[in-house]
Design an enzyme around this catalytic site. Structure first.
Site, PDB file in Angstrom:
ATOM      1  N   HIS A  66       0.725  -1.167   0.391  1.00  0.00           N
ATOM      2  CA  HIS A  66      -0.307   0.074   0.098  1.00  0.00           C
ATOM      3  C   HIS A  66       1.189   0.801   0.245  1.00  0.00           C
ATOM      4  O   HIS A  66       0.561   1.787  -0.483  1.00  0.00           O
ATOM      5  CB  HIS A  66      -0.980   0.049   1.593  1.00  0.00           C
ATOM      6  CG  HIS A  66      -1.742  -0.841   1.490  1.00  0.00           C
ATOM      7  ND1 HIS A  66      -1.668  -1.961   2.299  1.00  0.00           N
ATOM      8  CD2 HIS A  66      -3.118  -1.323   0.355  1.00  0.00           C
ATOM      9  CE1 HIS A  66      -2.858  -2.432   2.759  1.00  0.00           C
ATOM     10  NE2 HIS A  66      -3.620  -2.158   1.463  1.00  0.00           N
ATOM     11  N   LYS A  94     -17.127  -6.634   7.296  1.00  0.00           N
ATOM     12  CA  LYS A  94     -16.058  -7.415   7.457  1.00  0.00           C
ATOM     13  C   LYS A  94     -15.399  -7.216   8.628  1.00  0.00           C
ATOM     14  O   LYS A  94     -15.574  -5.997   8.844  1.00  0.00           O
ATOM     15  CB  LYS A  94     -15.239  -6.903   6.121  1.00  0.00           C
ATOM     16  CG  LYS A  94     -14.519  -7.103   5.402  1.00  0.00           C
ATOM     17  CD  LYS A  94     -14.039  -7.176   4.309  1.00  0.00           C
ATOM     18  CE  LYS A  94     -13.092  -7.380   4.044  1.00  0.00           C
ATOM     19  NZ  LYS A  94     -12.017  -6.769   2.391  1.00  0.00           N
ATOM     20  N   ARG A 127      -1.352  -5.595  -8.901  1.00  0.00           N
ATOM     21  CA  ARG A 127      -0.275  -6.203  -7.996  1.00  0.00           C
ATOM     22  C   ARG A 127      -0.239  -7.786  -9.934  1.00  0.00           C
ATOM     23  O   ARG A 127       0.910  -7.909  -9.682  1.00  0.00           O
ATOM     24  CB  ARG A 127      -0.446  -7.507  -6.927  1.00  0.00           C
ATOM     25  CG  ARG A 127      -0.756  -6.701  -5.707  1.00  0.00           C
ATOM     26  CD  ARG A 127      -1.392  -7.009  -4.837  1.00  0.00           C
ATOM     27  NE  ARG A 127      -2.827  -7.219  -5.169  1.00  0.00           N
ATOM     28  CZ  ARG A 127      -3.506  -7.972  -4.665  1.00  0.00           C
ATOM     29  NH1 ARG A 127      -3.273  -8.371  -1.889  1.00  0.00           N
ATOM     30  NH2 ARG A 127      -4.765  -8.111  -4.068  1.00  0.00           N
ATOM     31  N   SER A 174      -3.095  -7.533   3.266  1.00  0.00           N
ATOM     32  CA  SER A 174      -3.648  -7.315   4.243  1.00  0.00           C
ATOM     33  C   SER A 174      -3.563  -8.938   4.831  1.00  0.00           C
ATOM     34  O   SER A 174      -3.141  -9.422   6.070  1.00  0.00           O
ATOM     35  CB  SER A 174      -4.341  -6.458   5.208  1.00  0.00           C
ATOM     36  OG  SER A 174      -4.065  -4.854   4.282  1.00  0.00           O
TER      37      SER A 174
END
Ligand code: PNS
Length: 169
Positions: free
Chosen positions: A27, A51, A100, A137
Site C-alpha cells: 500500500h 467485514k 499486483r 493484508s
C-alpha cells in the site's frame, strides 16, 4: 479582484482507497508514488460493516497517518458509503489503484468502469513493485498469526501493532 488571474490554482487531487487492515509496504509503495504525481493524496479507509477487521477503523487511520506523515501531502480519513461520493464531496477526479497481477485486473476493471459510469471519476492503475506482487493484508495477518516473519512486509509500527494485537487475542 475578478478574472482568471485571481483564480486559485486548482490542486490536483487523487484518492487511494482500501480497507488497510492493516496498511502494508505494498500500500505504502502506491501511496508514495501517487504522492509524487498529485498535489494532495487522500487515503480513504472505506468502512465495510460486513467485514470484521483485526484493527478498528480508528486504529487503521492512526497507523496510516503515522506511516504517511513523511510524504507531507497525504490526508487520511475514513468513509462510510460509495467511493464516488467520497470523491464528489472533495472534488477528487482520480482514483489510484495498485495492480499486483493479472488476477487483480478483472475485478479492478469492473469497479473502475462502474465508478466511471456512476460519476465520471477516472481510475489510474499503477503496477505494484514486483517485490510486493504477492502481498495482501489478509496474508500478512495469517502469516503473523501463525508466528511467521512479516517484518519485511509492513512498516515497523505496523509490525509492533500486529504483534501486540495477536499476542493479546
Ligand atoms: O482494500 P480492499 O478491501 O481491496 O478495497 C476495496 C475498496 C474498499 C476500495 C472497494 O470495496 C470500495 O471502493 N468500496 C467502497 C464502496 C463502493 O464504492 N462500492 C462500489 C465499488 S464499484
Amino acid at each position: 479582484m475578478n478574472g482568471p488571474e485571481s483564480e486559485e490554482p486548482q490542486l490536483r487531487r487523487a484518492v487511494c482507497p482500501g480497507s488497510f487492515d492493516p496498511v502494508t509496504n505494498g500500500h505504502l509503495d502506491i501511496i508514495a508514488r501517487a504522492s509524487k504525481l498529485y498535489d494532495v493524496v487522500h487515503v480513504a479507509v472505506m468502512i465495510n460493516q460486513s467485514k470484521q477487521g483485526l484493527f478498528t477503523v480508528e486504529e487503521r487511520i492512526d497507523l496510516l497517518r503515522q506511516v504517511t506523515a513523511e510524504y507531507g501531502n497525504v490526508e487520511v480519513e475514513s468513509f462510510h458509503g460509495l467511493l464516488v461520493d467520497f470523491c464528489k464531496q472533495r472534488d477528487i477526479p482520480a482514483i489510484v489503484k495498485g495492480l499486483r497481477a493479472v488476477s487483480d485486473f478483472d475485478y479492478e476493471l469492473q469497479m473502475a468502469q462502474m465508478n466511471n459510469g456512476l460519476s465520471g471519476v477516472e481510475t489510474l492503475f499503477v503496477p505494484t513493485n514486483p517485490t510486493y506482487s504477492f502481498l495482501s493484508s489478509s496474508l500478512v495477518k495469517e502469516v503473523a498469526a501463525w508466528g511467521g516473519d512479516v517484518s519485511h512486509l509492513v512498516p515497523p509500527l505496523v509490525l509492533e501493532a500486529l504483534n501486540e494485537r495477536l499476542r493479546r487475542d
